[in-house]
Design a protein around this motif. Structure first.
Motif, PDB file in Angstrom:
ATOM      1  N   THR A  75       0.834  -1.203   0.000  1.00  0.00           N
ATOM      2  CA  THR A  75       0.000   0.000   0.000  1.00  0.00           C
ATOM      3  C   THR A  75       0.873   1.259   0.000  1.00  0.00           C
TER       4      THR A  75
ATOM      5  N   ILE B 255      -7.395   3.394  -4.549  1.00  0.00           N
ATOM      6  CA  ILE B 255      -6.780   2.061  -4.495  1.00  0.00           C
ATOM      7  C   ILE B 255      -7.845   1.008  -4.215  1.00  0.00           C
TER       8      ILE B 255
ATOM      9  N   ILE C 205      -4.395  -2.842   4.818  1.00  0.00           N
ATOM     10  CA  ILE C 205      -4.503  -1.818   3.769  1.00  0.00           C
ATOM     11  C   ILE C 205      -5.326  -0.637   4.279  1.00  0.00           C
TER      12      ILE C 205
ATOM     13  N   LEU D 178      -3.996   3.203   4.629  1.00  0.00           N
ATOM     14  CA  LEU D 178      -4.674   4.266   3.874  1.00  0.00           C
ATOM     15  C   LEU D 178      -5.187   5.359   4.826  1.00  0.00           C
TER      16      LEU D 178
ATOM     17  N   LEU E  18     -10.758   3.031   2.073  1.00  0.00           N
ATOM     18  CA  LEU E  18     -10.815   1.934   1.111  1.00  0.00           C
ATOM     19  C   LEU E  18     -12.300   1.728   0.811  1.00  0.00           C
TER      20      LEU E  18
END
Lengths: 343, 343
Positions: free
Chosen positions: A177, A188, A207, A211, A218
């Motif tokens: 990531t 993403i 992830i 983020l 996400l």
């Protein structure tokens, strides 16, 4: 032709089978004259104690087993290769048990392997990758481990206290990531395997966390879960690309799905990495076979196998190795990722 | 805790070990009162005859071994998958012996497997693919086969009379050549594996023969031999493409080298199949993972494994199956071949 057995030698020398065993294996002193008689009988019949007989007497078979879900997924042959190299040097031969990810087949093999008195078992995939392993499946492995040393590779059975070795998948997903963020990507997506497996869930969690550090969400519609196969990755990527808003980069649960994602991207007329970046996971030999070559996370596959056998051998020999070994994954940058470009 | 053995049962029941064995395995009648005594002793000690002990008495271990050169080459896991499915249904477990194509490792495994009293062996690659196998290597397998049933897969030891199953590779190469001719190609090259292997030589011979029917020569400079790997194929294709005159189509010894060839072609700025056609061999899962998907020859890999176990099981059971099974290969047309276009 009648095969000469230890029973015949015992009869010929007029001693018990266990006395013959003592001489053969040098496990306890035997009176010189008795020893002489036995050796004479052995010579006369050209008796060769076989490995089975010897292992019965010694309680070790020189065999270890690897239980794995899919030998056609290139990740597993790589682990096997590393494991076998070390096992050979230590005098073990390998049973390979391919379960097709079927829990009942895992149970069947566990029972067969117990019957076959393997010296130890290396367990990969299947139930040890479930985020919620049913207690009876877990218990079966725990009970087995009381009789036969077991090492879990890249998986876990919570509260089992079993020995395990694994690559830190959360760390791997974090690194992947970060790589995309460093390239300027903010939109993403994630293409996962089965959504009830730890392999998938651990990555999604890592992830999201990474983020969040950058104030990025996400998006739910950019998390796609399904099969672990090339076709699975292709289908999921198609779903992703059929949405009105598309991500500019996609992280994949393994190299198989990443290759499927690449295929789907091409079918949508996208260039890689100019139009979309794709990251795999595993660094299996596939990752250099595709075009473009895959940016991916190395799981140290050979080493996983090597260390699993080292650990198992320690347990077999009555030593008490550390309960856990964690390997650090690392980024292998190739051609499938590039800087974010506004389209 | 002392483990109860068949010896303890025999002692307790005051009978011989072989009498206990007879009762356990039901191999010969035993007097009712004796039987009773033995069963009581078994119950009292909660004796469980283990697989090893039983196999010693019965002379079968329920294990078969597969010796192969490279489990990381996707062809072999496919064969294994088919073999294991049938083996499981027949109650066998598999030893997997990866030799890295090293003949001394093959010898080492043969000796270990004899020691382990496997019921049978399936042999792939290595010495059985040499066009001139040294007599001592051949003899070793022939002697082993006198003790342990052996089936050779996709290989041969001349004059050995051993059972074998194989895909007709000459036929496969012929079909592939015909495919290219039908597409209008006349300038055809070959990228091979090691040039002392039958796998390579059989194909070259068949290609030459088919081309000759059309009055075409297979140019010496367009036959490139080397490794069986992706990198091998890449290097050989680079050599081919660095020549002043290039072929318009290339046949490859396997899918690995074909993928390497595709990569080299891309690196030379060629489009596939517009500028050059490439054909693989094996139809391994790789062939659908690459872009473009590979036109290749199916070797019926799963079936090879399945039938090898069927054949081996027949021999183990004292039947006398046919000495040879030949499978027909067939063309799988995908995206890496197209009509010849004058550039």
């Amino acid at each position: 032709m009648k095969t000469i057995t230890i029973y015949d030698i015992a009869e010929e020398a007029n001693v018990s089978v266990s006395t013959v065993s003592r001489v053969l294996n040098d496990t306890a002193p035997v009176k010189a004259s008795t020893r002489e008689k036995i050796l004479k009988a052995i010579e006369k019949h050209q008796f060769q104690p076989n490995a089975l007989a010897r292992s019965l007497l010694k309680k070790e078979t020189g065999t270890i087993a690897m239980i794995l879900p899919d030998i056609t997924n290139p990740f597993f042959p790589e682990v096997f290769w590393g494991a076998e190299n070390v096992a050979r040097s230590k005098g073990y031969t390998f049973f390979l048990c391919n379960t097709a990810g079927d829990y009942s087949r895992e149970s069947e093999y566990l029972s067969i392997l117990r019957e076959k008195r393997v010296d130890g078992i290396i367990f990969l995939g299947g139930r040890i990758n479930l985020s919620n392993c049913p207690p009876e499946l877990s218990q079966e492995v725990i009970e087995m481990a009381m009789r036969v040393p077991i090492v879990l590779v890249n998986g876990n059975l919570p509260k089992s206290g079993l020995h395990r070795i694994y690559t830190d998948e959360a760390e791997g997903a974090t690194i992947a990531t970060q790589h995309l963020i460093d390239l300027g990507h903010r939109d993403i997506g994630f293409i996962g395997g089965l959504d009830y497996t730890s392999t998938t869930l651990v990555k999604v969690k890592a992830i999201k966390k990474k983020l969040k550090e950058y104030g990025i969400d996400l998006k739910k519609e950019w998390i796609q879960s399904g099969e672990f196969s090339v076709q699975g990755g292709r289908d999921l990527m198609n779903k992703m690309l059929n949405q009105v808003r598309r991500p500019s980069a996609v992280l994949c649960v393994n190299d198989f799905t990443a290759i499927g994602a690449i295929k789907a991207a091409f079918e949508h007329g996208l260039r890689i990495p100019e139009d979309i970046s794709i990251v795999g996971f595993d660094d299996s030999p596939l990752s250099t076979a595709v075009i473009p070559e895959l940016t991916t996370i190395s799981q140290n596959t050979n080493q996983l196998g090597e260390l699993a056998v080292e650990m198992l051998d320690q347990i077999i020999n009555g030593n008490n190795p550390k309960k856990q070994i964690v390997l650090k994954p690392y980024l292998v940058m190739r051609q499938s990722t590039g800087p974010f470009k506004k389209i």
